[in-house]
Design a protein around this motif. Structure first.
Motif, PDB file in Angstrom:
ATOM      1  N   LEU B 119       0.838  -1.202   0.000  1.00 46.96           N
ATOM      2  CA  LEU B 119       0.000   0.000   0.000  1.00 46.96           C
ATOM      3  C   LEU B 119       0.873   1.251   0.000  1.00 46.96           C
ATOM      4  CD1 LEU B 119      -3.084   0.444   0.148  1.00 46.96           C
ATOM      5  CD2 LEU B 119      -2.863   0.613   2.621  1.00 46.96           C
ATOM      6  N   ARG B 120       2.078   1.134   0.571  1.00 50.98           N
ATOM      7  CA  ARG B 120       3.037   2.245   0.645  1.00 50.98           C
ATOM      8  C   ARG B 120       2.473   3.464   1.344  1.00 50.98           C
ATOM      9  NH1 ARG B 120       7.354   1.890  -3.863  1.00 50.98           N
ATOM     10  NH2 ARG B 120       7.157  -0.291  -4.445  1.00 50.98           N
ATOM     11  N   THR B 121       1.923   3.202   2.527  1.00 56.32           N
ATOM     12  CA  THR B 121       1.503   4.339   3.344  1.00 56.32           C
ATOM     13  C   THR B 121       1.936   4.060   4.782  1.00 56.32           C
ATOM     14  OG1 THR B 121      -0.352   5.795   3.877  1.00 56.32           O
ATOM     15  CG2 THR B 121      -0.821   3.446   3.845  1.00 56.32           C
ATOM     16  N   THR B 122       1.578   4.942   5.689  1.00 55.06           N
ATOM     17  CA  THR B 122       1.990   4.737   7.080  1.00 55.06           C
ATOM     18  C   THR B 122       0.955   3.883   7.803  1.00 55.06           C
ATOM     19  OG1 THR B 122       0.785   6.643   7.889  1.00 55.06           O
ATOM     20  CG2 THR B 122       3.058   7.030   7.113  1.00 55.06           C
ATOM     21  N   LEU B 123       1.386   3.298   8.907  1.00 53.19           N
ATOM     22  CA  LEU B 123       0.480   2.462   9.691  1.00 53.19           C
ATOM     23  C   LEU B 123      -0.685   3.307  10.222  1.00 53.19           C
ATOM     24  CD1 LEU B 123       3.147   0.308  11.600  1.00 53.19           C
ATOM     25  CD2 LEU B 123       1.884  -0.258   9.506  1.00 53.19           C
ATOM     26  N   GLU B 124      -0.404   4.553  10.595  1.00 51.76           N
ATOM     27  CA  GLU B 124      -1.462   5.416  11.126  1.00 51.76           C
ATOM     28  C   GLU B 124      -2.463   5.801  10.040  1.00 51.76           C
ATOM     29  OE1 GLU B 124      -2.110   5.964  14.236  1.00 51.76           O
ATOM     30  OE2 GLU B 124      -0.334   4.783  14.750  1.00 51.76           O
ATOM     31  N   GLU B 125      -1.947   6.127   8.840  1.00 54.98           N
ATOM     32  CA  GLU B 125      -2.851   6.508   7.755  1.00 54.98           C
ATOM     33  C   GLU B 125      -3.760   5.325   7.391  1.00 54.98           C
ATOM     34  OE1 GLU B 125      -3.911   9.081   6.421  1.00 54.98           O
ATOM     35  OE2 GLU B 125      -4.720   8.569   4.451  1.00 54.98           O
ATOM     36  N   ASN B 126      -3.217   4.119   7.429  1.00 49.63           N
ATOM     37  CA  ASN B 126      -4.050   2.945   7.123  1.00 49.63           C
ATOM     38  C   ASN B 126      -5.193   2.827   8.129  1.00 49.63           C
ATOM     39  OD1 ASN B 126      -4.675   0.374   5.756  1.00 49.63           O
ATOM     40  ND2 ASN B 126      -3.901  -0.584   7.631  1.00 49.63           N
ATOM     41  N   LEU B 127      -4.904   3.085   9.416  1.00 52.68           N
ATOM     42  CA  LEU B 127      -5.968   3.024  10.431  1.00 52.68           C
ATOM     43  C   LEU B 127      -7.016   4.112  10.157  1.00 52.68           C
ATOM     44  CD1 LEU B 127      -3.817   2.483  13.674  1.00 52.68           C
ATOM     45  CD2 LEU B 127      -5.153   0.761  12.415  1.00 52.68           C
ATOM     46  N   ALA B 128      -6.545   5.269   9.754  1.00 54.15           N
ATOM     47  CA  ALA B 128      -7.487   6.359   9.449  1.00 54.15           C
ATOM     48  C   ALA B 128      -8.337   6.013   8.232  1.00 54.15           C
ATOM     49  CB  ALA B 128      -6.710   7.657   9.204  1.00 54.15           C
ATOM     50  N   MET B 129      -7.724   5.331   7.264  1.00 52.28           N
ATOM     51  CA  MET B 129      -8.466   4.919   6.064  1.00 52.28           C
ATOM     52  C   MET B 129      -9.607   3.971   6.449  1.00 52.28           C
ATOM     53  SD  MET B 129      -5.043   4.436   3.753  1.00 52.28           S
ATOM     54  CE  MET B 129      -5.671   3.290   2.547  1.00 52.28           C
TER      55      MET B 129
END
Lengths: 527, 527
Positions: B119-129
């Motif tokens: 996904l190439r994003t941060t762990l926090e951004e994934n939770l926000a998604m």
């Protein structure tokens, strides 16, 4: 190098597996299957039931002179003596002895209902039958394993009787008591609990034999190992009666790669795919493309989503490196795959498509159109490569121009059947007419085409049709059925597959045939 | 009557199952599959990915007006919003909303390696998604389930991150957190332990989604239920990418008949066989004859040993009464079966053979001879019955005497393909010549034969060829390949299957065709 006796992989493809609907092995087939099983390092190969099946008696006789096994010991299967006779006087028990295998696997009833209603004898006599037969064969120098038929159903009905059967066998000298889920109704959690209970109540060496009637045969087998058995029975590709048996290949792969048990020699694991497919050929069953570990689709990725990510890191999308079991990771070309898959597929074929986005787009739409008509390139890499090269560089992929062909099949009054084909075509401007005969219409067409082309393309002489598959695709809403033909061709050094689709089986075959020869000629740089 | 929300059977044949190699559904197919799944009482039908696949967008649009479900709710599948955009501005999320299904199933990354590398994003951004997308859809009035992709692999790498994903979803209003064994590498014991741990650490409502890469998808699903999940995902016949998914039918049958869970309405269970085969037809995949519970061989007994005992008590040899899932117990006629099987088969056909031991012996040897040549009567009851009657009473089973036939296929320069057949035969002493055309050689032969015979046998007019299967049987030691043809014929009221074997596909088809018409004429008392 042998792994010793600590863990038994016991294969019964040739006995229990032969009960699969549609399977019928010749003695030659059985010898070939035994050699293949030996190559994956199983410890025991159950060859059949001497005395009960004439073919099996012959198998054991021929095995003595013709079969040299590196890893496995041969096992003869049979039942305990009949009620009321001495083991030494029971013809079937004597046939077991006369099979001269180092190991004998005896089947015994261990469910009181089967003793009383199917065998129609007393519970005590059944125990004596076990005890006598084991003792007789042990005295003859054989190692004896006991298959306890219907063990789990019997255990539910009367917990103690199955244990008495096991005790009778071990006291008489048996080495392993195999708990059989003969009707296949168990789930792994319940089965594991029974196995653990029996192990702790008896201390005997236990084995497991599972049927797949709940779809859990492999899981049940692995659960039994976790619960303490050190002997597992399975069949190649899970062949067996009804829903089949535990698949030896999935069991081995699961034990080695998921449970960390060294149950076959290390060098054998990469043989699984080859041996699985070879046994399917001998059994005359189309390999299950979706079989775990060994199926041609087992590591194949179709989803566009996955294909994009696989370009990043393959290990994130495979539960196992396919090479461990001798398999490959394939990327499928299909309507769902989209651009990433076509690029990856190009890379597999050694064609860099990253700089040609337009060509990729044309290939993707052409594939979608053709697949809507029933074509499938998933199994036909050679036809896909021809399509790709034609779109890419307009490369010449046709060896000739067709004027017409005609195929004739005649059945005459005397019962003889003739197949004849005539092709009329142009090669480099020259008109050629050629006729061929064959044992069927496609064979005749192949002959005619080769006759017409071989002078101009001598490389054709080395190619031959290795396999021919026909699939009728059911008609959908308003359309008639179409026929899809896959042809595998070999030039001795390699093999390739092509596809043809048409409502007429002859025309579908023609397409696949022409692709097959064109692709072969490209490989030999004659096109 | 609905079973309420206590346990979810969630079918994803139309989304995840459509990733199976070789499968491609039209929108009409998808609507038909959804209706069939509804008939077996699943609670949720995942119909596809609107926005990502044009066909799926169309499916949901048409489903709104054309699909009336009695038991199931329709589910749209999609992924969480892209990184860095608002859910309400993400086209794919809006397409999910616009599918107007009562339920949405969102897939989210729950393995840190997939978040960072695919996904190439941060762990926090994934939770926000996760959180944003769930909240957006809940606010739009949808019930939301969350598929936690690669949950088990992720849990092995970092136990806490998967739980944070689940928490993000539940805090935003999700109803079920589905733990997905996306790469399919789990075994039931280990999977059950993780499920139990997650259940006790979170208290959330959990579901399970298993792939079959270790051959344990069904067992894993059932183990997860034992460990506490109340939502199971599967696909019809286990169709899916690579080795496939958990088979919805085996999961339902296992839950109901082995684990005592009432997960579909009682009246639905006997529909399993019919629905399984109908979906195989729509997917255009030959039904797996050995599939647990629903395969045509799932309750078929071949071994002579078993056939004798089954005459005593069938329930001792079946893990389940086949009628419970809509299946039949069949006795196979094969070389292994011997006399008991032929007698039982006769009984199935309504012919008492117990008083005719000689006839049984002749039938057994004739079947053995023919099977050695590649014939198979296991799937061709009509051909077996003709053989049986001919041996029994020398009954007349031929409608005509053949002089000759001729089949011609021509491909002309303009690309058109013609098939034509001529038969010459005698009916009641009269010589008849007739010619037929067709879309292929067998169709032409069928037409010619009907033209020749219909005047004398008017019942032929009601019969039609319903299915045609071709199987190339690989050549063995010294023999060429032969072709086996199976033809299914129907007269509207019933259907029957006949077989033909020959090295020439046309001649093999001829045999099956003649048997098909002869059997039909006997049914209509015209022979």
């Amino acid at each position: 190098m042998s792994l010793g006796d600590a863990f038994h992989v016991f294969d019964t493809t040739l006995r229990d597996g032969a009960q699969r609907e549609g399977v019928s092995y010749s003695v030659n087939d059985k010898l070939a299957v035994a050699r293949l099983l030996d190559e994956i390092g199983v410890g025991f190969i159950e060859g059949g039931w001497p005395g009960a099946m004439p073919k099996d008696t012959e198998f054991f006789a021929r095995a003595r002179s013709e079969l040299t096994l590196r890893n496995a010991e041969l096992v003869a299967f049979g039942s305990t003596r009949r009620a009321g006779v001495r083991a030494a006087e029971d013809r079937q028990v004597l046939a077991l002895r006369d099979a001269e295998t180092p190991v004998v696997c005896l089947v015994a009833k261990s469910d009181i209902r089967h003793v009383e209603r199917a065998l129609r004898t007393t519970l005590e006599e059944n125990l004596a039958m076990v005890s006598d037969t084991v003792a007789f064969l042990v005295a003859e120098g054989r190692r004896v394993f006991l298959d306890c038929e219907h063990f789990f159903d019997g255990y539910a009905a009367d917990r103690d009787y199955g244990l008495r059967v096991l005790s009778a066998a071990f006291e008489a000298g048996a080495d392993v008591g195999v708990l059989c889920d003969t009707n296949g109704g168990m789930l792994p959690m319940g089965l594991g609990r029974v196995v653990a209970e029996v192990a702790s109540r008896t201390g005997f060496r236990l084995g497991i034999h599972c049927q797949d009637d709940t779809g859990c045969a492999v899981a049940n087998t692995l659960a039994a190992v976790e619960a303490g058995v050190t002997h597992v029975q399975g069949t190649a590709n899970g062949y067996g009666e009804r829903a089949g048996n535990a698949d030896t290949f999935s069991v081995i792969a699961g034990l080695v790669t998921k449970m960390g048990r060294s149950v076959v020699p290390d060098r054998c694991l990469p043989e699984l795919v080859r041996v699985s497919h070879a046994i399917a050929e001998l059994a005359n069953i189309a390999p299950d493309t979706h079989q775990p570990y060994v199926g041609s689709s087992a590591f194949a990725h179709k989803a566009g989503l996955h294909a994009s990510a696989i370009k990043v890191s393959a290990e994130l999308y495979n539960h196992l490196d396919p090479a461990v079991v001798g398999n490959d990771m394939r990327i499928l070309v299909t309507e769902m795959a989209g651009r990433a898959s076509v690029e990856l597929k190009g890379r597999e074929l050694g064609i860099d498509l990253s700089a040609q986005p337009d060509a990729v787009g044309r290939v993707v739409s052409r594939v979608k159109e053709l697949e809507a008509d029933g074509w499938s390139f998933e199994a036909a890499d050679a036809s896909f490569e021809l399509l790709l090269r034609a779109e890419l560089d307009g490369a010449r992929t046709a060896a000739f121009t067709l004027e017409s062909y005609r195929v004739l099949v005649e059945h005459w009054g005397n019962g003889s059947v003739l197949s004849e084909a005539t092709v009329k075509l142009y090669v480099d401007g020259e008109r050629i007419i050629a006729t061929g005969e064959g044992n069927g219409p496609v064979n005749a067409l192949d002959q005619a085409l080769r006759t017409a082309l071989t002078r101009r393309y001598p490389a054709l002489a080395a190619m031959e049709l290795a396999d021919y598959k026909v699939r009728i695709l059911a008609g959908r809403a308003g359309t008639g059925a179409v026929t899809r033909v896959l042809i595998e061709t070999t030039d001795g050094a390699s093999a390739w597959t092509t596809v043809g689709v048409h409502e007429n089986v002859i025309e579908a075959s023609w397409h696949a045939l022409v692709d097959a020869l064109s692709y072969g000629l490209r490989r030999h740089s004659q096109l």
